[in-house]
Motif scaffolding. Sequence first.
Motif: not given
Length: 351
Positions: A71-82, A93-102
């Motif tokens: 369900h990593l596709r949901n990462l791009k839609n996750s908008g934590p409260d700032l 967000r991009q770095a998190m995704k890249e970590d799991t991909s690598l």
Amino acid sequence: ESPEVYRLGDLELALRLSFFLWSSLPDEPLITFAAQGKLKQPGVLEQQVKRMLTDARSKTLITNFAEQWLHLRNLKNSGPDLHAFPDFDDNLRQAMKEDTSLFFNSIMREDRSVMDLLNADYTFVNERLARHYGLPDIYGSRFRRVPVPNEARRGLLGQASILPVTSYRNRTSPVERGKWFLTNLLGVPPQPPPPNIPPLPDNGADGKVLSLRERMERHRSNPVCAGCHRVMDPIGFSMENFDGIGRWRAKEDGLVIDSSGTLFTGAKLDGVNTLRQEMTKRPEVFVGVLTERMLTYGVGRGLEYYDMPAVRKIVKDARSTNYRFSSIVLGVVQSVPFQMKETAVTGKETR
């Protein structure tokens, strides 16, 4: 009515194989073997699968299969409260995704045991993610492989990518994390909740600061909810030291986090390490779910009860290689569901 089944021809097999491993059309060597009618020969098929896995095009197996499964596709839609998480931004967000991909890529390229998806003692970070993970002395935007000093960060369960996806905007959700774990790693999704569930009681309604655990205990005193929560919540609470964007913390609102609980097997948990160790004791469970998801992805349809013997055979055969990535993929490709095609009795074809 059960569907009629026939064996794929060599060209159809080549197509299914290349869509599975590359998400694209077969290349010349594959077409040549198929045209000569040799692709089904076990030696040839195995050699082609290994060749295709080492080809750069197999990266799509990670981007498409892994993202769908976890369900990593949901990462791009996750908008934590700032307000709650001022550190969160798109670079993180991009770095998190890249970590799991690598990370997934390393398991595939090095043909490691798929159990390393849970247990590996390394991960991939750039400066931004290293800071998030509390790792010192890493500078620049380039990703590099680093050892994981905090055991809780080992494998997928410690990767930041899955943690915002299983949290609410302003806090963690032990229920969502428990549900994600049961569904994607154990293959036993919980029942959907009954309608009209009251929200969690507000913190301090009676003047006392309650921990998330205490608020949830009040909430699930409802017997209708208690059954599923008994299974989900201890899993979610074992991951509670990770906040809503995956940072490690010992306290929340000044209260020490209690990550203990009892797994539905009766095993005692005291955090994410013990959860991972329990999974590792019975590798065939995790490998079985991974195999099921990979076979579903490979044949492009949901699995039925009559596909399950094939899944069990793949897992059993892969045990001798300590569940290497290539042995799971090869098992999928050589399985009956992958090499057969169903035609529904109505005459309609299903893929």
